[in-house]
Scaffold this motif. Structure first.
Motif, PDB file in Angstrom:
ATOM      1  N   ASP A   1      -2.276   1.940   7.501  1.00  8.74           N
ATOM      2  CA  ASP A   1      -2.029   0.448   7.134  1.00  8.74           C
ATOM      3  C   ASP A   1      -0.491   0.371   6.809  1.00  8.74           C
ATOM      4  O   ASP A   1       0.380  -0.476   7.223  1.00  8.74           O
ATOM      5  CB  ASP A   1      -2.643   0.160   5.565  1.00  8.74           C
ATOM      6  CG  ASP A   1      -4.037   0.143   5.806  1.00  8.74           C
ATOM      7  OD1 ASP A   1      -4.490  -0.174   6.954  1.00  8.74           O
ATOM      8  OD2 ASP A   1      -4.636  -0.373   4.849  1.00  8.74           O
TER       9      ASP A   1
ATOM     10  N   LYS B   1       0.782  -1.165  -0.207  1.00  5.42           N
ATOM     11  CA  LYS B   1      -0.327  -0.138   0.028  1.00  5.42           C
ATOM     12  C   LYS B   1       0.788   1.071   0.078  1.00  5.42           C
ATOM     13  O   LYS B   1       0.536   2.133  -0.848  1.00  5.42           O
ATOM     14  CB  LYS B   1      -0.800   0.073   1.283  1.00  5.42           C
ATOM     15  CG  LYS B   1      -1.812  -0.878   0.929  1.00  5.42           C
ATOM     16  CD  LYS B   1      -2.843  -1.167   2.058  1.00  5.42           C
ATOM     17  CE  LYS B   1      -4.053  -2.081   1.674  1.00  5.42           C
ATOM     18  NZ  LYS B   1      -4.778  -2.635   2.968  1.00  5.42           N
TER      19      LYS B   1
ATOM     20  N   HIS C   1      -4.194  10.837   2.678  1.00  2.00           N
ATOM     21  CA  HIS C   1      -3.301  10.432   3.679  1.00  2.00           C
ATOM     22  C   HIS C   1      -3.632   8.623   3.841  1.00  2.00           C
ATOM     23  O   HIS C   1      -3.353   8.067   4.756  1.00  2.00           O
ATOM     24  CB  HIS C   1      -4.132  10.802   4.998  1.00  2.00           C
ATOM     25  CG  HIS C   1      -5.431  10.521   5.561  1.00  2.00           C
ATOM     26  ND1 HIS C   1      -6.322  11.314   4.796  1.00  2.00           N
ATOM     27  CD2 HIS C   1      -6.034   9.572   6.249  1.00  2.00           C
ATOM     28  CE1 HIS C   1      -7.528  10.673   5.242  1.00  2.00           C
ATOM     29  NE2 HIS C   1      -7.320   9.613   5.872  1.00  2.00           N
ATOM     30  N   TYR C   2      -4.316   8.309   2.945  1.00  2.00           N
ATOM     31  CA  TYR C   2      -5.056   6.967   3.140  1.00  2.00           C
ATOM     32  C   TYR C   2      -3.964   5.655   3.327  1.00  2.00           C
ATOM     33  O   TYR C   2      -4.125   4.843   3.915  1.00  2.00           O
ATOM     34  CB  TYR C   2      -5.935   6.768   1.655  1.00  2.00           C
ATOM     35  CG  TYR C   2      -7.245   7.200   2.036  1.00  2.00           C
ATOM     36  CD1 TYR C   2      -8.098   6.978   2.767  1.00  2.00           C
ATOM     37  CD2 TYR C   2      -7.456   8.426   1.064  1.00  2.00           C
ATOM     38  CE1 TYR C   2      -9.276   7.517   2.904  1.00  2.00           C
ATOM     39  CE2 TYR C   2      -8.638   9.066   1.166  1.00  2.00           C
ATOM     40  CZ  TYR C   2      -9.516   8.480   2.018  1.00  2.00           C
ATOM     41  OH  TYR C   2     -10.763   9.320   2.087  1.00  2.00           O
ATOM     42  N   TRP C   3      -2.659   5.971   2.535  1.00  2.00           N
ATOM     43  CA  TRP C   3      -1.724   4.992   2.766  1.00  2.00           C
ATOM     44  C   TRP C   3      -1.329   4.745   4.322  1.00  2.00           C
ATOM     45  O   TRP C   3      -0.501   3.694   4.729  1.00  2.00           O
ATOM     46  CB  TRP C   3      -0.492   5.146   1.974  1.00  2.00           C
ATOM     47  CG  TRP C   3      -0.073   6.466   1.951  1.00  2.00           C
ATOM     48  CD1 TRP C   3      -0.320   7.697   1.425  1.00  2.00           C
ATOM     49  CD2 TRP C   3       1.042   7.179   2.890  1.00  2.00           C
ATOM     50  NE1 TRP C   3       0.328   8.951   1.685  1.00  2.00           N
ATOM     51  CE2 TRP C   3       1.308   8.293   2.536  1.00  2.00           C
ATOM     52  CE3 TRP C   3       1.992   6.115   3.746  1.00  2.00           C
ATOM     53  CZ2 TRP C   3       2.310   8.982   3.483  1.00  2.00           C
ATOM     54  CZ3 TRP C   3       2.934   6.922   4.246  1.00  2.00           C
ATOM     55  CH2 TRP C   3       3.125   8.209   4.160  1.00  2.00           C
ATOM     56  N   THR C   4      -1.084   5.945   5.054  1.00  2.00           N
ATOM     57  CA  THR C   4      -0.554   5.979   6.372  1.00  2.00           C
ATOM     58  C   THR C   4      -0.817   4.937   7.323  1.00  2.00           C
ATOM     59  O   THR C   4       0.000   4.253   7.851  1.00  2.00           O
ATOM     60  CB  THR C   4      -0.776   7.383   7.060  1.00  2.00           C
ATOM     61  OG1 THR C   4      -0.633   8.306   5.747  1.00  2.00           O
ATOM     62  CG2 THR C   4       0.279   7.652   7.812  1.00  2.00           C
TER      63      THR C   4
ATOM     64  N   TYR D   1      -2.300   7.722  13.086  1.00  2.00           N
ATOM     65  CA  TYR D   1      -3.325   8.788  13.039  1.00  2.00           C
ATOM     66  C   TYR D   1      -2.846  10.146  13.710  1.00  2.00           C
ATOM     67  O   TYR D   1      -3.075  11.069  12.960  1.00  2.00           O
ATOM     68  CB  TYR D   1      -4.823   8.497  13.472  1.00  2.00           C
ATOM     69  CG  TYR D   1      -5.532   7.496  12.478  1.00  2.00           C
ATOM     70  CD1 TYR D   1      -6.000   8.281  11.284  1.00  2.00           C
ATOM     71  CD2 TYR D   1      -5.741   6.121  12.464  1.00  2.00           C
ATOM     72  CE1 TYR D   1      -6.664   7.561  10.262  1.00  2.00           C
ATOM     73  CE2 TYR D   1      -6.365   5.366  11.611  1.00  2.00           C
ATOM     74  CZ  TYR D   1      -6.727   5.962  10.509  1.00  2.00           C
ATOM     75  OH  TYR D   1      -7.498   5.372   9.439  1.00  2.00           O
TER      76      TYR D   1
ATOM     77  N   ARG E   1      -7.984  -3.969   8.343  1.00  2.00           N
ATOM     78  CA  ARG E   1      -9.184  -3.072   8.134  1.00  2.00           C
ATOM     79  C   ARG E   1     -10.246  -4.050   8.679  1.00  2.00           C
ATOM     80  O   ARG E   1     -11.237  -3.255   8.550  1.00  2.00           O
ATOM     81  CB  ARG E   1      -9.420  -2.619   6.784  1.00  2.00           C
ATOM     82  CG  ARG E   1      -8.246  -1.727   6.386  1.00  2.00           C
ATOM     83  CD  ARG E   1      -8.631  -0.803   5.310  1.00  2.00           C
ATOM     84  NE  ARG E   1      -7.490  -0.025   5.025  1.00  2.00           N
ATOM     85  CZ  ARG E   1      -7.557   1.408   4.383  1.00  2.00           C
ATOM     86  NH1 ARG E   1      -8.632   1.700   3.974  1.00  2.00           N
ATOM     87  NH2 ARG E   1      -6.359   1.865   4.285  1.00  2.00           N
TER      88      ARG E   1
ATOM     89  N   VAL F   1      -4.486  15.193   5.054  1.00  2.00           N
ATOM     90  CA  VAL F   1      -5.948  14.869   4.490  1.00  2.00           C
ATOM     91  C   VAL F   1      -6.238  15.763   3.333  1.00  2.00           C
ATOM     92  O   VAL F   1      -5.956  16.800   3.650  1.00  2.00           O
ATOM     93  CB  VAL F   1      -6.632  14.933   5.908  1.00  2.00           C
ATOM     94  CG1 VAL F   1      -8.109  14.886   5.475  1.00  2.00           C
ATOM     95  CG2 VAL F   1      -6.274  14.149   6.987  1.00  2.00           C
ATOM     96  N   PRO F   2      -7.130  15.466   2.567  1.00  2.00           N
ATOM     97  CA  PRO F   2      -7.460  13.840   1.977  1.00  2.00           C
ATOM     98  C   PRO F   2      -6.316  13.040   1.471  1.00  2.00           C
ATOM     99  O   PRO F   2      -6.739  12.061   0.629  1.00  2.00           O
ATOM    100  CB  PRO F   2      -8.330  14.261   1.132  1.00  2.00           C
ATOM    101  CG  PRO F   2      -8.039  15.509   0.394  1.00  2.00           C
ATOM    102  CD  PRO F   2      -6.904  16.214   1.199  1.00  2.00           C
TER     103      PRO F   2
ATOM    104  N   ASP G   1      -6.842  -6.748   3.085  1.00  2.00           N
ATOM    105  CA  ASP G   1      -7.539  -6.301   3.838  1.00  2.00           C
ATOM    106  C   ASP G   1      -7.320  -6.681   5.469  1.00  2.00           C
ATOM    107  O   ASP G   1      -8.122  -6.360   6.155  1.00  2.00           O
ATOM    108  CB  ASP G   1      -8.916  -6.169   3.408  1.00  2.00           C
ATOM    109  CG  ASP G   1      -9.435  -7.392   3.571  1.00  2.00           C
ATOM    110  OD1 ASP G   1      -8.890  -8.434   3.383  1.00  2.00           O
ATOM    111  OD2 ASP G   1     -10.954  -7.503   3.439  1.00  2.00           O
TER     112      ASP G   1
END
Lengths: 499, 105
Positions: A239, A164, A234-237, A310, B104, A231-232, B101
């Motif tokens: 995981d 990811k 940041h989705y990889w952070t 986060y 998650r 943000v927006p 996943d």
């Protein structure tokens, strides 16, 4: 030419140390002693060389700027300051890693070597005087980061985090590069000074910027926002941070982050300085969303690594507040941002080191339950963790408190000077800092007020781990209690690019 | 002559290739396809760089150097990316990112 090589000395030394670690492991395979001696000794050498080069080349006060290789590499107070932070981050990471890696049968030498190469990339960013150098340096910093995230390659979580991180990271690199190509095409130069000059001329000439230039700058901004995990973007952070081996997570949460902020300083403050008023708006919006969303989602996490991931997003937001205050004309904002970068690195690495120490035995998760009763089981570790968490919350007299106060104060001053939006940003930052106390202190409650689970026992930790933790905790307190001497260095670094 | 002699034509083509790459990255669920989409995006950038170099005389030398750099970086990135894809394929036996996943759930 000899002067050029001299200016690049610390970088060359860092590359040599990375190669030396590899050679040592070939000579005496699988031994951790020689690897630690060479890498930590080498880092000390790089730090000393950085200091002397900074003083010799750029003059004692660091405000002087020396251009090497036709302006492609710059040595000034900022280069020296950032290089020292990167060396410190990598040294801490190497100190904290061996216990964790050994328990999982992972080799130390490759880890140290890849980490050192990542550091050379970050060092090259801090001295980049050319957009192309900036891009190659960015890739040199993040590619080893992808490898480190997947370092535990037989572990499903580690490889999942790595893929990811890699996919979104290289996606954002492509976006950044697209912006770079159009900025170069429209301004006709890759030199940061040249771009700054072309933009200043365009602004002074009035009228709208060329469409190709606007397109380029927009894509550059988006690419950078990905890299700092605003943000927006940041989705990889979460995981990537949760999946990576814990010492790697500690590194990823500070190294590439401070590196990306170095990129921002060289790109936005230096090259895009003439457009400061325009990107101020973007920074304000990013800061509000980044702080608020990072904190809100952190509240609901039950895994400490994910929670810290986060919270690192939220800390990006606070640093952006400093940047916004600087764009609104307060040099204190830039000083606050640099101070924040140093303070955040120390306290966050410390917190992740405690998590790594608790995971000394393979199979121990980073869930909140693992921390139950830690105060009784391993009191010293619990006390240190409490210190780092209090600092991350921003409770005096820690470094975290002083850092937050600095950036928020700068934003308030900018607000008083007529930039109302920046003043409002300061208020939002204060509210966010208060909300963050809840999830940090929840870990403290678990450590001291919950009964330990029966299966957990106290674990033996190496002297190296304890030494590193003590240094990190002392730094966390000293930076907060006696910030004076350190502020001189920060001020010098800020003046080097902020005028 | 005509279209092929205009810088804007090449820049538009580059933008379209980049958009196709972006769409592919966002829409495909196979890690290898996503990697290919990223390569397409990088090649679109290279087309723009070479076009700038070819049409603006003062950028000719710069353009060639930047394009070479981008190719080197793209190759390095593909190497690391394929290694990571192989590592996760050994753990999960699938190249579909939808099924990655575990964290998650």
């Amino acid at each position: 030419m000899p002067n050029d090589i001299l200016a690049l000395g610390p970088f060359i030394a860092a590359v040599s140390v990375a190669i030396a670690v590899l050679l040592v492991d070939i000579a005496v395979p699988g031994r951790r002693g020689p690897v630690l001696v060479v890498s930590l000794g080498g880092l000390a050498l790089v730090a000393a060389l950085t200091l002397t080069t900074g003083q010799a080349v750029a003059g004692g006060d660091g405000t002087l700027r020396v251009l090497a290789f036709g302006g492609a590499y710059v040595v000034d107070g900022l280069t020296t300051f950032l290089d020292l932070i990167f060396v410190g981050i990598v040294a801490f990471t190497i100190v904290f890693a061996p216990d964790y890696l050994e328990a999982r049968g992972l080799p130390l030498a490759e880890f140290a070597m890849v980490l050192l190469f990542a550091m050379t990339g970050a060092m090259l960013i801090s001295g980049a005087g050319d957009l192309l150098v900036l891009f190659v340096a960015l890739e040199l910093m993040v590619l080893p980061g992808y490898m480190l995230a997947g370092y535990h390659k037989s572990d499903g979580y580690s490889t999942e985090g790595a893929i990811k991180y890699f996919l979104l990271g290289s996606f954002s690199s492509a976006i950044f590069l697209f912006g770079l190509a159009f900025t170069w095409g429209a301004t006709g130069t890759t030199s940061i000074e040249g771009v700054s000059g072309a933009l200043a001329a365009a602004v002074a000439g009035g009228g709208a910027l060329a469409p190709a230039l606007v397109l380029g700058l927009g894509f550059l901004t988006t690419g950078v926002a990905f890299k700092i995990a605003a943000v927006p973007f940041h989705y990889w952070t979460p995981d990537a941070y949760q999946g990576s081996p814990t010492p790697v997570t500690g590194y990823l949460s500070v190294g590439p982050k401070v590196g990306a902020f170095a990129l921002i300083l060289r790109l936005f403050v230096d090259a895009l300085g003439p457009l400061r008023v325009d990107w101020l708006q973007v920074v304000i919006i990013l800061a509000v969303f980044t702080m608020t969303l990072g904190n809100l989602v952190a509240l609901t996490q039950s895994n400490v690594k994910r929670m810290l991931a986060y919270s690192s997003i939220a800390h990006t937001g606070y640093m952006l507040v400093g940047l916004a205050a600087f764009a609104a004309g307060r040099i204190e904002g830039l000083e606050g941002l640099l101070y924040y970068g140093a303070a955040y690195s120390v306290m966050n690495l410390g917190a992740f080191a405690v998590v790594a120490a608790i995971q000394r035995r393979a199979g121990v998760t980073s869930g909140l339950d693992t921390f139950a009763g830690l105060g009784r089981r391993e009191p010293w570790l619990a006390i240190l963790m409490t210190l780092f968490l209090l600092s991350l919350t921003g409770i005096p007299p820690t470094a975290g408190f002083f850092a937050k106060a600095y950036v928020i104060l700068a934003a308030v001053q900018a607000g008083n000077a007529g930039y109302t939006a920046v003043g409002i940003l300061a208020v939002i930052a204060v509210i966010n800092a208060a909300a963050a106390a809840f999830y940090y202190l929840r870990v403290v409650v678990y450590m001291f007020m919950r009964e330990p689970r029966s299966e957990d026992a106290a674990m033996a930790h190496g002297r190296l781990m304890w030494g590193g933790l003590v240094v990190a905790s002392v730094l966390t307190v000293v930076l907060g209690l006696i910030p004076g001497p350190f502020l001189d260095i920060v001020g010098r670094a800020a003046r080097a690019i902020g005028g | 002559m005509g279209l092929a002699n205009d810088l804007n034509f090449y820049l538009t083509l580059s933008g379209m290739l980049f958009a196709i790459g972006t769409f592919g990255f966002l829409a495909r669920r196979n890690a290898i396809s996503m990697l290919m989409s990223i390569e397409l995006m990088l090649n679109a950038v290279n087309l723009a760089i070479v076009a700038f170099g070819a049409f603006i005389p003062s950028l000719q030398l710069d353009g060639a150097i930047i394009a070479l750099m981008v190719m080197a970086v793209a190759a390095a990135e593909a190497t690391v990316g394929l290694a990571i894809v192989i590592a996760i394929f050994r753990n999960r036996k699938t190249p579909l990112v939808d099924e990655y996943d575990a964290m998650r759930r």
